[in-house]
Design a protein around this motif. Structure first.
Motif, PDB file in Angstrom:
ATOM      1  N   ASN A   1      37.790 -18.203  46.978  1.00 40.32           N
ATOM      2  CA  ASN A   1      39.072 -17.822  46.374  1.00 40.32           C
ATOM      3  C   ASN A   1      39.052 -18.022  44.864  1.00 40.32           C
ATOM      4  O   ASN A   1      38.464 -18.974  44.358  1.00 40.32           O
ATOM      5  CB  ASN A   1      40.195 -18.664  46.964  1.00 40.32           C
ATOM      6  CG  ASN A   1      40.538 -18.223  48.377  1.00 40.32           C
ATOM      7  OD1 ASN A   1      39.748 -18.399  49.298  1.00 40.32           O
ATOM      8  ND2 ASN A   1      41.684 -17.629  48.542  1.00 40.32           N
TER       9      ASN A   1
ATOM     10  N   GLN B   1      44.461 -17.634  43.554  1.00 35.20           N
ATOM     11  CA  GLN B   1      44.758 -17.562  44.989  1.00 35.20           C
ATOM     12  C   GLN B   1      44.876 -18.956  45.608  1.00 35.20           C
ATOM     13  O   GLN B   1      44.972 -19.074  46.826  1.00 35.20           O
ATOM     14  CB  GLN B   1      43.648 -16.779  45.707  1.00 35.20           C
ATOM     15  CG  GLN B   1      43.523 -15.340  45.212  1.00 35.20           C
ATOM     16  CD  GLN B   1      42.191 -14.711  45.580  1.00 35.20           C
ATOM     17  OE1 GLN B   1      41.171 -15.393  45.665  1.00 35.20           O
ATOM     18  NE2 GLN B   1      42.196 -13.400  45.782  1.00 35.20           N
TER      19      GLN B   1
ATOM     20  N   ARG C   1      37.981 -22.247  51.198  1.00 34.60           N
ATOM     21  CA  ARG C   1      38.601 -21.699  49.987  1.00 34.60           C
ATOM     22  C   ARG C   1      37.551 -21.394  48.920  1.00 34.60           C
ATOM     23  O   ARG C   1      37.897 -21.016  47.795  1.00 34.60           O
ATOM     24  CB  ARG C   1      39.598 -22.715  49.411  1.00 34.60           C
ATOM     25  CG  ARG C   1      40.822 -22.905  50.283  1.00 34.60           C
ATOM     26  CD  ARG C   1      41.614 -21.641  50.239  1.00 34.60           C
ATOM     27  NE  ARG C   1      42.805 -21.690  51.073  1.00 34.60           N
ATOM     28  CZ  ARG C   1      43.643 -20.671  51.158  1.00 34.60           C
ATOM     29  NH1 ARG C   1      43.411 -19.567  50.470  1.00 34.60           N
ATOM     30  NH2 ARG C   1      44.698 -20.754  51.926  1.00 34.60           N
TER      31      ARG C   1
END
Ligand SMILES: Nc1ncnc2c1ncn2[C@@H]1O[C@H](COP(=O)(O)OP(=O)(O)O)[C@@H](O)[C@H]1O
Ligand SMILES: [Mg+2]
Lengths: 369, 240
Positions: free
Chosen positions: B156, B160, B153
């Motif tokens: 991101n 998000q 992640r």
């Protein structure tokens, strides 16, 4: 600069639009700068770039060559003043001239010695009756080297043998001929008139005199004489000041609009990201780091907008607009670059002040989000 | 030498192993109308160098105020504040800014992440705004994101990520500067019970593996089981 660049990267559209807005303003500023200079040159280039260092008008001519008349008495006074070396009669009138398939209101300048264009860009100076120097700007209208033009009515013909740059008068076609040819042209149009008097005198300073000394001496001689240094004669010609003033108002407006646009933009985005800035301050980011990040963005935006605006301006600056030849004005480009950078970055200081006022304690309660 | 008679000397040695010492701290907010609110009164609290203390109390009891003072965001009206052996009581604004940068980690109640920075960049910004160690910071950020289960992640943006993921990013961010003390202000209040327990699990693991002290503010008694000790606060007054 990490923060500044990341933010711009994530908000490309927003920052891109600002760059485009500034680019358009820069384009308009530079274009109008070219327009102003081109316009002034088309009105008084023929004065600025002729060879007499000092021009002597009659006072009642009000610094308009065509309105000035030098009587024999005045001429004698100038010649006897001791302040002049060479004295050249210069006559000027507007005539209807057929060139190519059309007719044009054409300024014809007659000179004895001083008063011709200082430098030719092509061809040669007239050395026979009926020969003329034209202006670069008029070449396409049938005033190129080798072209023969006809003065109407009367039918006197002039053959272009040389051309010079930036020598138009009154924003129209302009021809320079020797003084005898000038008198013939005047007579051909109006056969009943007496011999025309010179409009102005082109003089060079006597040895040991500067141009300023000479104008001072001549102006002291008689209230009917109005002697001006070449550059002054161009700047003080009727209409020049009005053109300058009109453009100055326009430029002043741009000088207000550009910082308003950048200042407001940065103020708005500073408000919008107040929560993030407060968070960063709470995490130990020094306020000056956040401010320099903001100023860095302002420099990038103004610089980027300026570069883009100049790129748009360049091709346009190579064009002609009606009778006016535009130029890429390097000095203006540099001058405005500095001015707009100062104004644009200066205006973002309002947003910077807002950043400095952030209280990190607001991060603990969520105020400012 | 007779150092035992010197109370300041004594104090320094006594606080050396403490991550936080609050000594008789009082905070009074002055309202616009001259009215005063005592948010914290005679607070005395010591937090050991690897201790996790739960601070429990109802809304408006002074929990956030205490954390803000301990973290050098807010100055006490009176009393002494010592963090990691440094007495910050009389620090200037500038010194406090540098102190926050070096010594403490924060997870705030509300806004915790910069919206236009990715998860990884939200960790790196701590270093960018501070020491600028570059490669070392990037390694640390990647390691923290891995530990917090956010390895995939990293790129991101906060928008998000889920609430639990965002909170984990904030925990990673709070650990970026290798703090002496981490202050968690209601870290689970925006999460459901299960997610809240997961986040507390992570907080405990991260703190214990780093031997870092923490204060975890909550009004949820269930959270206290993840802490070493619980301190209650009511109307600005602490009680063990
Ligand atoms: N900036 C401030 N100005 C005035 N009063 C405040 C301010 N911040 C907090 N208070 C008051 O101080 C008390 C404690 O607040 P706070 O520390 O935020 O409590 P908690 O975090 O436990 O909910 C409350 O009565 C609150 O209204
Ligand atoms: Mg609170």
């Amino acid at each position: 600069m990490f923060l500044a660049l990341r933010e711009m990267h994530r908000a490309k559209v927003r920052f891109g639009l600002l760059i485009v807005a500034i680019a358009l303003l820069v384009f308009l500023i530079l274009f109008q700068q070219s327009l102003q200079n081109g316009l002034l040159t088309s009105f008084v280039g023929g004065i600025r770039n002729q060879s007499a260092p000092v021009l002597v008008y009659s006072t009642d001519g009000q610094r308009f060559i065509q309105g000035s008349i030098i009587t024999p008495d005045l001429e004698a006074e100038v010649r006897a003043s001791g302040a002049v070396d060479e004295v050249s009669r210069i006559g000027q009138g507007t005539f209807t001239v057929a060139a190519g398939a059309e007719t044009f209101d054409t300024s014809i300048v007659g000179y004895e010695s001083l008063g011709a264009p200082e430098r030719l860009s092509a061809g040669r100076a007239p050395n026979a009756p009926g020969e003329a120097i034209g202006a670069d700007a008029d070449i396409d209208q049938g005033f190129a080297i080798g072209d023969v033009v006809t003065v109407i009515p009367g039918g006197a013909t002039l053959t272009i043998v040389g051309v010079a740059t930036d020598v138009q008068l009154n924003a129209g076609p302009t021809l320079f001929v020797d003084y005898a040819t000038y008198l013939e042209v005047v007579a051909s149009v109006n056969p009943d008139a007496q011999t025309a008097l010179p409009s102005v005198l082109g003089v060079s300073p006597a040895p040991g005199f500067s141009a300023a000394d000479t104008t001072a001496a001549l102006n002291a001689l008689s209230p009917d004489l109005d002697a001006l240094i070449r550059a002054e004669a161009a700047d003080l010609a009727p209409g020049v000041d009005q053109i300058r003033q009109s453009f100055q108002i326009i430029f002043a407006l741009y000088a207000i609009v550009v910082p308003c646009v950048t200042g407001l933009f940065f103020l708005i985005i500073t408000f919008q990201k107040a929560a993030a800035l407060t968070l960063l301050r709470a995490l130990g980011a020094p306020a000056r780091r956040l401010v320099s990040s903001l100023l860095f963005q302002a420099v990038l935006i103004v610089g980027g907008g300026y570069a883009l605006g100049t790129a748009l301006y360049y091709p346009v600056s190579q064009q002609r607009l009606g009778g006016i030849a535009l130029r890429f004005e390097t000095a203006s480009v540099l001058g405005w670059a500095i001015a707009l950078m100062v104004l644009g970055v200066g205006s973002s200081l309002i947003a910077a002040r807002r950043v400095l006022r952030i209280d990190p304690v607001d991060a603990t309660t969520g105020v400012g989000q | 030498m007779n150092t035992a008679d010197d109370p300041t000397q004594n104090h320094q040695t006594a606080t050396a192993e403490q991550a936080l010492v609050l000594d008789d701290v009082r905070k009074v907010y002055r309202m616009g109308d001259g009215h005063e609110v005592v948010a914290l009164d005679r607070a005395r609290l010591s937090v050991g160098s690897d201790e996790i203390v739960a601070l429990v109390g109802p809304s408006g009891s002074g929990k956030t105020t205490l954390c803000s003072i301990a973290g050098g965001i807010l100055s006490a009206t009176s009393g002494r504040v010592i963090v990691g052996g440094r007495d910050i009581t009389d620090y200037s604004e500038r010194q406090l800014t540098a102190f926050r940068q070096d010594m403490v980690g924060f997870v705030f109640q509300s806004v915790n992440l910069v919206p236009f920075l990715t998860a990884r960049e939200n960790l790196l910004v701590v270093d960018e705004m501070g020491k600028r160690t570059g490669a070392a910071a990037r390694r640390r950020a990647d390691q923290l994101l891995d530990e917090l289960g956010l390895g995939d992640r990293a790129r991101n943006l906060p928008s998000q990520l889920s609430g639990g993921q965002r909170q984990r990013v904030a925990i990673g961010r709070a650990l970026m500067n290798e703090p002496e003390l981490v202050l968690f202000d209601e870290p689970t209040s925006a999460l459901d019970t299960q997610l809240g327990e997961q986040v507390m699990e992570i907080i405990r693991t991260e703190m214990k593996s780093r031997q870092t002290a923490a204060i975890v503010v909550t009004h949820d008694e269930r959270i206290t089981q993840y802490c070493d000790r619980t301190v209650h606060i009511t109307d600005g007054v602490l009680e063990a």
